[in-house]
Design a protein around this motif. Structure first.
Motif, PDB file in Angstrom:
ATOM      1  N   VAL A   7       3.462   4.207  37.887  1.00 50.56           N
ATOM      2  CA  VAL A   7       2.638   3.019  37.696  1.00 50.56           C
ATOM      3  C   VAL A   7       1.309   3.236  38.408  1.00 50.56           C
ATOM      4  N   MET A   8       0.223   2.923  37.714  1.00 50.52           N
ATOM      5  CA  MET A   8      -1.096   3.069  38.314  1.00 50.52           C
ATOM      6  C   MET A   8      -1.994   1.921  37.852  1.00 50.52           C
ATOM      7  N   TRP A   9      -3.214   1.896  38.397  1.00 49.20           N
ATOM      8  CA  TRP A   9      -4.124   0.782  38.170  1.00 49.20           C
ATOM      9  C   TRP A   9      -5.349   1.243  37.390  1.00 49.20           C
ATOM     10  N   PRO A  10      -5.973   0.333  36.621  1.00 47.29           N
ATOM     11  CA  PRO A  10      -7.129   0.713  35.815  1.00 47.29           C
ATOM     12  C   PRO A  10      -8.391   0.876  36.654  1.00 47.29           C
TER      13      PRO A  10
ATOM     14  N   GLU B 196     -10.573   8.065  39.589  1.00 45.44           N
ATOM     15  CA  GLU B 196     -10.380   9.022  40.677  1.00 45.44           C
ATOM     16  C   GLU B 196      -9.291  10.036  40.336  1.00 45.44           C
ATOM     17  N   PHE B 197      -8.216   9.584  39.699  1.00 43.10           N
ATOM     18  CA  PHE B 197      -7.154  10.516  39.315  1.00 43.10           C
ATOM     19  C   PHE B 197      -7.619  11.466  38.210  1.00 43.10           C
TER      20      PHE B 197
ATOM     21  N   LEU C 275      -4.241  13.614  35.651  1.00 40.22           N
ATOM     22  CA  LEU C 275      -3.700  12.891  34.501  1.00 40.22           C
ATOM     23  C   LEU C 275      -3.969  13.644  33.213  1.00 40.22           C
ATOM     24  N   GLN C 276      -3.119  13.382  32.227  1.00 40.70           N
ATOM     25  CA  GLN C 276      -3.424  13.900  30.900  1.00 40.70           C
ATOM     26  C   GLN C 276      -3.625  12.735  29.939  1.00 40.70           C
TER      27      GLN C 276
END
Length: 444
Positions: A106-109, A115-116, A122-123
């Motif tokens: 789970v991540m944030w917009p 940054e990721f 990320l892909q």
């Protein structure tokens, strides 16, 4: 943004989950290997980290999807770790620095996504999204923007996260003849009346220091400065956090704290403990995001729940921002590790779709959680308080939450600064720290 980004102790970040820790030969990333005897396919192993660790309706719904997925996909072995939101954010940042991301998380917009992506962690999922056009085309306008970098889409929102609502107990308002505040002066008057009658005006839990920034200050600041000013300041392009209008927004929050709007010790309790004060009838209000609704309808005592309603923060006197707004973001998504390929990637995308596809979106809506997806709410199947919130959002505009637009370093500075402010800190000094941090982060 539980709820942008709403951290916790860094000690949580010291342990990294390792895929393939069970017995037997390990699965390759490119394909599931075939066992020597019997020709059976070996399980693909996936790690997933999430923040559905509580007992609210949303968390229960998401964990059920994970359980159902495991039961229906015997060839996929899930290693699941659930953490509170603040702990997950801290842990992700730590493993990101070491390039040891879990397979799904789970991540944030906006800020976190950018940054990721810049860290090559990320892909993109464009090809997968394009293979399911009915799904891709059913998100609300601009829902994918916070997960899009240079034309590549890295996730989709699994919910909608307006971050700032007043949840209030109408019975207490009626008992002490207090108006539900529609102006800042009425809010100030309500705080005084409840204090005079030994009722906590607004329960607050700011132990995880993002809470005040996300759920209260982002809306106060937008009402004071207007959205355009903030976006310029975030880019350090024609506005600075030392400008008078921003200092005024800090002063407004400080005045709220000085008026004893919040109970003593608010920096030492978390949001769950904050809500308990409200559930127990000790507080007339608490301010939280839309994500709190799933906890409220699941765990509030019946007598308090029957009298609970939702409202927006009132406009700030002399402010430049719109009144019918709440800070927020489109909601959390799932990140797919850049390292995944072959059968492991296929399995990850299958789980991705189970959680954030149409059935996952429907399960989220059914758990009294707003979504960024076009689904009609059936009022006969929803709690009346969630219907009230859903109807309120139809006429409410979302403005930026601060932690979605500022650099990670500046988010820490403002979160700590707001804690300091509510303990008597100086608005001008705190504004300078925020300005210096954002300017440094952007090399200006």
């Amino acid at each position: 943004m539980k709820k942008l980004t709403q951290i916790s102790t860094v000690l949580l970040a010291s342990t990294v989950l390792l895929a393939g820790c069970g017995g037997g030969p390990k699965t390759t990333d490119n394909a599931a290997s075939t066992a020597a005897s019997g020709g059976s396919k070996e399980k693909v192993k996936l790690t997933i980290w999430h923040n559905w660790s509580g007992q609210d309706a949303k968390a229960l719904a998401m964990r059920k999807i994970l359980d159902d997925f495991k039961a229906q996909n015997s060839d996929i072995e899930l290693e699941i770790e659930g953490l509170p939101t603040d702990g997950l954010k801290t842990r992700l940042k730590t493993v990101a620095a070491a390039n040891e991301m879990p397979d799904l998380f789970v991540m944030w917009p906006d800020a976190m996504t950018k940054e990721f992506v810049s860290g090559n962690l990320l892909q993109p999922i464009n090809e997968f999204l394009d293979s399911k056009p009915e799904w891709k085309g059913n998100f609300i306008p601009n829902a994918l923007d916070g997960y899009t970098v240079d034309g590549k889409i890295y996730s989709v929102p699994m919910n909608l996260s307006p971050t700032s609502f007043i949840y209030y107990n109408k019975a207490l308002f009626d008992q002490y003849k207090v108006q539900v505040p529609k102006t800042w002066d009425e809010l100030t008057a309500a705080v005084k009346t409840f204090n005079d009658n030994k009722v906590i005006p607004i329960a607050l839990g700011n132990k995880a220091n993002w809470a005040v920034q996300s759920t209260i200050f982002s809306s106060i600041a937008d009402r004071t400065t207007g959205t355009e000013w903030f976006l310029k300041a975030a880019k350090q392009d024609g506005a600075k956090f030392t400008d008078p209008e921003f200092i005024q927004s800090l002063t407004t929050l400080k005045s709220l704290g000085d008026s004893k709007a919040f109970q003593d010790g608010f920096n030492s309790i978390d949001q769950n403990q904050m809500r308990q004060l409200y559930f127990q009838g000790k507080a007339a209000m608490f301010i939280d995001g839309g994500w709190a609704m799933a906890d409220v309808v699941q765990n509030t005592p019946k007598d308090v729940l029957a009298n609970t309603h939702v409202a927006l923060l009132p406009p700030v006197n002399g402010g430049k921002g719109e009144a019918q707004t709440t800070s927020g973001v489109v909601g959390t998504g799932l990140g797919v590790s850049k390292k995944l390929t072959g059968a492991k990637k296929d399995a990850a995308l299958k789980l991705f779709y189970a959680l954030s596809g149409p059935e996952g979106q429907q399960a989220t809506l059914n758990s009294s959680t707003l979504v960024s997806y076009k689904i009609d709410l059936d009022p006969s199947k929803a709690h009346p308080l969630f219907v009230e919130l859903n109807d309120l959002m139809k006429t409410t505009k979302i403005t930026p939450v601060y932690d979605s637009k500022l650099s990670s370093a500046t988010v820490e500075v403002i979160n700590n600064g707001l804690q300091e402010l509510l303990m008597g800190g100086n608005p001008e000094a705190i504004a300078k720290k925020i300005q210096d941090s954002q300017a440094s982060s952007l090399g200006k």
